[in-house]
Design a protein around this motif. Structure first.
Motif, PDB file in Angstrom:
ATOM      1  N   PHE A  84      12.660 -10.711   8.202  1.00  0.00           N
ATOM      2  CA  PHE A  84      11.871 -10.134   9.292  1.00  0.00           C
ATOM      3  C   PHE A  84      10.676  -9.364   8.728  1.00  0.00           C
ATOM      4  O   PHE A  84      10.790  -8.680   7.700  1.00  0.00           O
ATOM      5  CB  PHE A  84      12.733  -9.192  10.136  1.00  0.00           C
ATOM      6  CG  PHE A  84      13.865  -9.872  10.843  1.00  0.00           C
ATOM      7  CD1 PHE A  84      13.678 -10.428  12.103  1.00  0.00           C
ATOM      8  CD2 PHE A  84      15.119  -9.962  10.258  1.00  0.00           C
ATOM      9  CE1 PHE A  84      14.725 -11.067  12.762  1.00  0.00           C
ATOM     10  CE2 PHE A  84      16.177 -10.593  10.903  1.00  0.00           C
ATOM     11  CZ  PHE A  84      15.974 -11.149  12.160  1.00  0.00           C
ATOM     12  N   PHE A  85       9.536  -9.454   9.437  1.00  0.00           N
ATOM     13  CA  PHE A  85       8.304  -8.793   9.027  1.00  0.00           C
ATOM     14  C   PHE A  85       7.710  -8.038  10.219  1.00  0.00           C
ATOM     15  O   PHE A  85       7.862  -8.479  11.366  1.00  0.00           O
ATOM     16  CB  PHE A  85       7.276  -9.815   8.524  1.00  0.00           C
ATOM     17  CG  PHE A  85       7.715 -10.611   7.322  1.00  0.00           C
ATOM     18  CD1 PHE A  85       7.250 -10.312   6.055  1.00  0.00           C
ATOM     19  CD2 PHE A  85       8.606 -11.678   7.464  1.00  0.00           C
ATOM     20  CE1 PHE A  85       7.662 -11.052   4.956  1.00  0.00           C
ATOM     21  CE2 PHE A  85       9.024 -12.425   6.376  1.00  0.00           C
ATOM     22  CZ  PHE A  85       8.547 -12.113   5.116  1.00  0.00           C
ATOM     23  N   LYS A 101       2.960  -1.755   7.218  1.00  0.00           N
ATOM     24  CA  LYS A 101       3.572  -3.067   7.057  1.00  0.00           C
ATOM     25  C   LYS A 101       4.987  -2.892   6.510  1.00  0.00           C
ATOM     26  O   LYS A 101       5.225  -2.022   5.655  1.00  0.00           O
ATOM     27  CB  LYS A 101       2.746  -3.937   6.096  1.00  0.00           C
ATOM     28  CG  LYS A 101       1.277  -4.038   6.499  1.00  0.00           C
ATOM     29  CD  LYS A 101       0.438  -4.788   5.483  1.00  0.00           C
ATOM     30  CE  LYS A 101      -1.024  -4.824   5.900  1.00  0.00           C
ATOM     31  NZ  LYS A 101      -1.865  -5.591   4.942  1.00  0.00           N
ATOM     32  N   GLY A 102       5.916  -3.698   6.998  1.00  0.00           N
ATOM     33  CA  GLY A 102       7.282  -3.596   6.525  1.00  0.00           C
ATOM     34  C   GLY A 102       8.007  -4.921   6.592  1.00  0.00           C
ATOM     35  O   GLY A 102       7.582  -5.850   7.290  1.00  0.00           O
ATOM     36  N   ALA A 103       9.119  -5.028   5.849  1.00  0.00           N
ATOM     37  CA  ALA A 103       9.902  -6.262   5.846  1.00  0.00           C
ATOM     38  C   ALA A 103      11.336  -5.967   5.438  1.00  0.00           C
ATOM     39  O   ALA A 103      11.590  -5.087   4.609  1.00  0.00           O
ATOM     40  CB  ALA A 103       9.288  -7.286   4.886  1.00  0.00           C
ATOM     41  N   ILE A 104      12.263  -6.704   6.041  1.00  0.00           N
ATOM     42  CA  ILE A 104      13.671  -6.705   5.649  1.00  0.00           C
ATOM     43  C   ILE A 104      14.030  -8.153   5.353  1.00  0.00           C
ATOM     44  O   ILE A 104      13.930  -9.016   6.232  1.00  0.00           O
ATOM     45  CB  ILE A 104      14.583  -6.136   6.746  1.00  0.00           C
ATOM     46  CG1 ILE A 104      14.176  -4.691   7.077  1.00  0.00           C
ATOM     47  CG2 ILE A 104      16.043  -6.180   6.311  1.00  0.00           C
ATOM     48  CD1 ILE A 104      14.970  -4.097   8.222  1.00  0.00           C
ATOM     49  N   ASN A 105      14.459  -8.421   4.116  1.00  0.00           N
ATOM     50  CA  ASN A 105      14.610  -9.807   3.665  1.00  0.00           C
ATOM     51  C   ASN A 105      15.866  -9.992   2.830  1.00  0.00           C
ATOM     52  O   ASN A 105      16.568  -9.034   2.517  1.00  0.00           O
ATOM     53  CB  ASN A 105      13.381 -10.220   2.851  1.00  0.00           C
ATOM     54  CG  ASN A 105      12.085  -9.910   3.556  1.00  0.00           C
ATOM     55  OD1 ASN A 105      11.524  -8.841   3.367  1.00  0.00           O
ATOM     56  ND2 ASN A 105      11.619 -10.837   4.369  1.00  0.00           N
ATOM     57  N   THR A 106      16.099 -11.236   2.414  1.00  0.00           N
ATOM     58  CA  THR A 106      17.299 -11.552   1.637  1.00  0.00           C
ATOM     59  C   THR A 106      17.265 -10.924   0.249  1.00  0.00           C
ATOM     60  O   THR A 106      18.305 -10.642  -0.335  1.00  0.00           O
ATOM     61  CB  THR A 106      17.453 -13.069   1.478  1.00  0.00           C
ATOM     62  OG1 THR A 106      16.394 -13.575   0.652  1.00  0.00           O
ATOM     63  CG2 THR A 106      17.449 -13.764   2.836  1.00  0.00           C
ATOM     64  N   GLY A 118      23.446  -8.255  -0.361  1.00  0.00           N
ATOM     65  CA  GLY A 118      22.396  -7.292  -0.630  1.00  0.00           C
ATOM     66  C   GLY A 118      21.101  -7.740  -0.004  1.00  0.00           C
ATOM     67  O   GLY A 118      20.786  -8.931  -0.004  1.00  0.00           O
ATOM     68  N   LEU A 119      20.343  -6.806   0.554  1.00  0.00           N
ATOM     69  CA  LEU A 119      19.069  -7.114   1.181  1.00  0.00           C
ATOM     70  C   LEU A 119      17.928  -6.427   0.438  1.00  0.00           C
ATOM     71  O   LEU A 119      18.137  -5.547  -0.400  1.00  0.00           O
ATOM     72  CB  LEU A 119      19.076  -6.665   2.649  1.00  0.00           C
ATOM     73  CG  LEU A 119      20.072  -7.365   3.582  1.00  0.00           C
ATOM     74  CD1 LEU A 119      20.021  -6.760   4.975  1.00  0.00           C
ATOM     75  CD2 LEU A 119      19.793  -8.869   3.643  1.00  0.00           C
ATOM     76  N   SER A 120      16.716  -6.842   0.749  1.00  0.00           N
ATOM     77  CA  SER A 120      15.504  -6.245   0.205  1.00  0.00           C
ATOM     78  C   SER A 120      14.755  -5.537   1.332  1.00  0.00           C
ATOM     79  O   SER A 120      14.595  -6.092   2.423  1.00  0.00           O
ATOM     80  CB  SER A 120      14.616  -7.333  -0.420  1.00  0.00           C
ATOM     81  OG  SER A 120      13.338  -6.831  -0.733  1.00  0.00           O
ATOM     82  N   TYR A 121      14.281  -4.309   1.054  1.00  0.00           N
ATOM     83  CA  TYR A 121      13.569  -3.507   2.038  1.00  0.00           C
ATOM     84  C   TYR A 121      12.196  -3.145   1.463  1.00  0.00           C
ATOM     85  O   TYR A 121      12.111  -2.589   0.363  1.00  0.00           O
ATOM     86  CB  TYR A 121      14.346  -2.239   2.366  1.00  0.00           C
ATOM     87  CG  TYR A 121      15.767  -2.494   2.810  1.00  0.00           C
ATOM     88  CD1 TYR A 121      16.086  -2.663   4.157  1.00  0.00           C
ATOM     89  CD2 TYR A 121      16.806  -2.580   1.868  1.00  0.00           C
ATOM     90  CE1 TYR A 121      17.396  -2.909   4.556  1.00  0.00           C
ATOM     91  CE2 TYR A 121      18.110  -2.822   2.265  1.00  0.00           C
ATOM     92  CZ  TYR A 121      18.403  -2.989   3.610  1.00  0.00           C
ATOM     93  OH  TYR A 121      19.697  -3.225   4.006  1.00  0.00           O
ATOM     94  N   THR A 122      11.150  -3.472   2.211  1.00  0.00           N
ATOM     95  CA  THR A 122       9.780  -3.251   1.738  1.00  0.00           C
ATOM     96  C   THR A 122       8.985  -2.473   2.765  1.00  0.00           C
ATOM     97  O   THR A 122       9.024  -2.783   3.961  1.00  0.00           O
ATOM     98  CB  THR A 122       9.062  -4.587   1.473  1.00  0.00           C
ATOM     99  OG1 THR A 122       9.869  -5.403   0.626  1.00  0.00           O
ATOM    100  CG2 THR A 122       7.711  -4.356   0.809  1.00  0.00           C
TER     101      THR A 122
END
Length: 311
Positions: A84-85, A101-106, A118-122
């Motif tokens: 998601f972005f 800007k943000g993102a939640i990813n694999t 585990g996820l990645s948070y930006t």
């Protein structure tokens, strides 16, 4: 599809685009994402795309003033991921503007496998104190527009990748065990009267970057610091000279596995139709572990000539 729904798809079939370094299967899908515009200044996306990371990586390859990106980008960029972005622009009462800007990813990069727990948070914030650039120039290298007033964009990104399985987070060889890692990025773009400058700073950390298999082989998270600095001048409406210095400095804990790298490059570009049609020539020198002498066999000169026809 409608004014509120947009989609973007990009495929790549060159060896570099297929991400063969991960040791898995060829992956031609680079971008495949759908965006929904809640408001003109707020939109969200779901799919695979570039993370809101360092500026040079988000700049399209067709808008670069060198034939390739820097070595610092190669080691520290967040690149692409699936998830998601979200993007929001806040316009102040004056000229200045904030972009969030943000993102939640694999956390596993392009075309990821499922189930690493585990996820990645930006998160990224950008500040444009003097207003917006012409033609989205904050994400296009070189001041082809000859900005009449100084324009500046300052950006900061933080990424937390939980239980990452690759040496550089979303990129690199597979680790023998998952590791938590974090990346901090600060960058800036400045343009005025044909002058352009871009700078980037990277720092990746991990509490335990070393992984080892039963045979004693080691693969490590690339922890350390990277820098990239570029300066350019349009000497006419069609011609530009540019200079780059970039460095990659691994932390002491992985010094026995990774070298310190530095490079300089000079570039000339002839813009026939902006970034869409151009001729580019680059000449540079790269050296290892601070030993700049040409006699060092790990050091090398490089030259590149490119003709680009864009869409």
């Amino acid at each position: 599809l409608s004014p509120r729904i947009q989609y973007y798809i990009q495929l790549g079939f060159s060896k570099a685009d297929l991400d063969l370094e991960s040791g898995g299967y060829a992956q031609p899908i680079r971008d495949a994402i759908v965006y929904y515009y809640v408001k003109p200044n707020f939109y969200v996306g779901f799919g695979q795309s570039k993370l809101p990371g360092n500026r040079e990586r988000v700049v399209s390859s067709g808008n670069l003033q060198f034939a390739d990106r820097s070595i610092a980008n190669g080691f520290f960029t967040l690149d692409r991921d699936f998830g998601f972005f979200g993007y929001y622009t806040y316009q102040t009462k004056g000229l200045s503007q904030f972009q969030l800007k943000g993102a939640i990813n694999t956390g596993e990069g392009r075309n990821p496998s499922v189930g690493d727990r585990g996820l990645s948070y930006t998160g990224r914030v950008e500040y444009l104190p003097f207003g917006t650039f012409k033609n989205n120039g904050d994400y296009s290298e070189g001041d082809l527009e000859f900005e009449e007033n100084p324009k500046l964009s300052i950006g900061m990104t933080y990424n937390w990748n939980e239980n990452a399985h690759r040496t550089r987070g979303q990129l690199g060889s597979l680790l023998y065990e998952g590791r938590n890692l974090n990346v901090f990025i600060a960058d800036a773009m400045f343009k005025y009267a044909g002058w352009g400058a871009m700078t980037e700073f990277f720092k990746r950390g991990s509490e335990d970057p070393i992984t080892m298999n039963e045979s004693g082989n080691v693969r490590a998270v690339f922890v350390g610091i990277g820098t990239n600095m570029q300066l350019s001048k349009m000497i006419s409406r069609k011609d530009e000279f540019a200079f780059r210095y970039a460095s990659v400095r691994p932390d002491k804990v992985i010094n026995q596995y990774e070298n310190r790298l530095e490079e300089t490059a000079f570039g000339y570009t002839r813009y026939l139709n902006g970034h869409r049609i151009k001729l580019q020539g680059n000449l540079g020198y790269a050296w290892n572990d601070g030993q700049i002498q040409v006699e060092n066999l790990d050091n090398y000169w490089f030259a590149t000539f490119q003709v680009e026809f864009g869409i």
